[in-house]
Design a protein around this motif. Sequence first.
Motif, PDB file in Angstrom:
ATOM      1  N   PHE A 371       0.818  -1.209   0.000  1.00  0.00           N
ATOM      2  CA  PHE A 371       0.000   0.000   0.000  1.00  0.00           C
ATOM      3  C   PHE A 371       0.854   1.263   0.000  1.00  0.00           C
ATOM      4  N   PRO A 415      -2.557  -3.256   5.179  1.00  0.00           N
ATOM      5  CA  PRO A 415      -1.250  -2.584   5.204  1.00  0.00           C
ATOM      6  C   PRO A 415      -0.481  -2.748   6.505  1.00  0.00           C
ATOM      7  N   LYS A 488      -6.108   2.064   6.658  1.00  0.00           N
ATOM      8  CA  LYS A 488      -5.116   2.705   5.797  1.00  0.00           C
ATOM      9  C   LYS A 488      -4.652   4.026   6.384  1.00  0.00           C
TER      10      LYS A 488
END
Length: 656
Positions: A371, A415, A488
């Motif tokens: 990511f 992530p 994220k």
Amino acid sequence: MDIVHVYTKQRKKFGKPCSFTEKPAELLVDIQPDESLGGEFVKKNPSHQEVQCAPEMSEHEANTERYELANQGVLHLEGGWPKDVDSTEVEHTIRYRKKIEKDEDFQKSVVHLAGSTEKYIKQNNAIDIYEEYFSGPTTDHSSEPPSAKTLTVFRDPETIKRSATCISWSPDAARKLAIAYSILQFQQMPEGVSLASYIWDVENPNYPEQELIPASPLVCLEYNPKDPHILVGGCYNGLIAFWDTRKGTAPVESSPIERSHRDPVYNVVWMASKTGTECFSVSTDGQVSWWDIRKLGEPTESLLLDVKGDGSVYGGVTLDYDPTMPTKFLVGTEQGTVLSCNRKAKNKNERIGAGYSGHHGPIYALQRNPFYSKFFLSVGDWTARIWNEDLRTPIMMTRYHMAYLTDGCWSPTRPGVFFTSKMDGTLDIWDFFYKQNDPTLVLQVTDTGLHCLTVQDQGRLLATGGLDGSTTLLEVSDGLCLLQPNEKQSISQMFERETKREKNLDARAKEMKLKEKSKGGDHEQQSFALSLDEEELQRIEAEFFDAVGIIKDEEADSAVPVPAETTPEPQPEAPKQPEAPKEPEPAPEPVTAPAPEPEAAPEPEPEPEPEAAPEPEAEPEAAAPEPEPEVAAEPEAPKEEEPAPAADAEPPAATA
């Protein structure tokens, strides 16, 4: 004529029901023992005998015959053509289609089928059979405890067990696994060891689907991401070979030994190219070589890992390549340093860029975050570390484990999740979104050590290979493979925060180094600061308390020979009177201790009495509560010839 007898009775009298009542017990017969009959019997010792009412059974075991599975496939080709029409010839098929379309029966059939076809098309338009009725907010799996279960185990079918050194997932929905087997200890390689590696079907762990036979044991093996039939592998003797599963078990082509690596090829990676046939490899001989499988006669390009330019070559162990940065790649070395390289640099000296040092041993795994490509993970020695490519120090790292780490990788769907394998056979799953100090889940996969690790693209299936040749397929829970709400953003903020912290620490370290250098230039001031002994510090402290107007109890108690009422007044004079003799006599005082004394110069009382300067040497014995440092520093204080000057010194105290 039948004779019939009819018996008539009321129905209620048929089968009168039984009635039970409670009644006390009645003694029907009571037979008393007759002692006269005892002589007719013989006394016998009591004996115990057990009787089992259940029938006796015997246990038998039977081993059924093993049910062997065989895979067979059927290739369905386009059929229905007449014998006189060759379906492989385009002209024949076009000519036949035109002939059929002109036939009246064909037109009638199409018109007849049009009605039912239209009906079904309208149904599909009216009802969406793929409609998701319960779509809504994403499910939160944060409350579920993390878990993983073992689906199957693929074992090396050879009698001489080898380590599973590399695992690669097939790009077609991850239905197959390619596993490379070899023994990396050259001294422990037995005779007659097999060279074969295998391709396994995930749903059939009993037998491998296909066999790959190289010229030397495979150390690494990788599927082509664009073609599920093409694989490339690196051999123990340094060769590069590629296979086409449609053409058998032997490699289609191999690199010549004189143009190959001189050490085992520990990693090979496919590159993002238009042809899909380019790859590059790394070995502990210090060479990074680029290849085109259409022509493996020699590498298209090579790079020597000579970092310092003095001939000290670093041995490469692992590679990381991100398709979004086609010219840049990372190399993990035996020396514990990660090298950032650029294939298309302006000159050869710039092809090897920054170096990230920190590990105490070889780096076995290296991967950028899927990511955030600016951050990458490295696994080596006893820790796993997360780096920012702009810094030379890791921003985050795991604690030191008791067992050696062998491999690691990021989760492709989350992530903040990554996996690490260890030599004690345990698999650690780290979830930095919830916990940073300890792994979220620890699994004991095998009793022997784990060697390699890889994750499916969907993040749910995980395959890990052991030193005993077994490959375990695991399935992790939804909480470890599904993206969590706001994950994220939280992980990005965490990485950026740790990056700022490391930058601040680096800036602080540089400032400290500059201060040390500046202090080294001013050596005299530094030596003066170090030469201040305890007595001078006490004298300075006494001046401070005198200026503030506070008398320390400890100093008052120490002044035993002097009355307490005379101690407050000589306090300002005791430190001032020695100033006069120190100005004309700098020789006995090499240390410029009176430097802070000019601050007390505004008081002019002691200056008009220069002759009384040597006399206070005896006075401190009488009034020494505050100027203790001077009394201890004067070697001439014990003289008995100066009691009279001590009395003469009292008038200035009175005038003050």
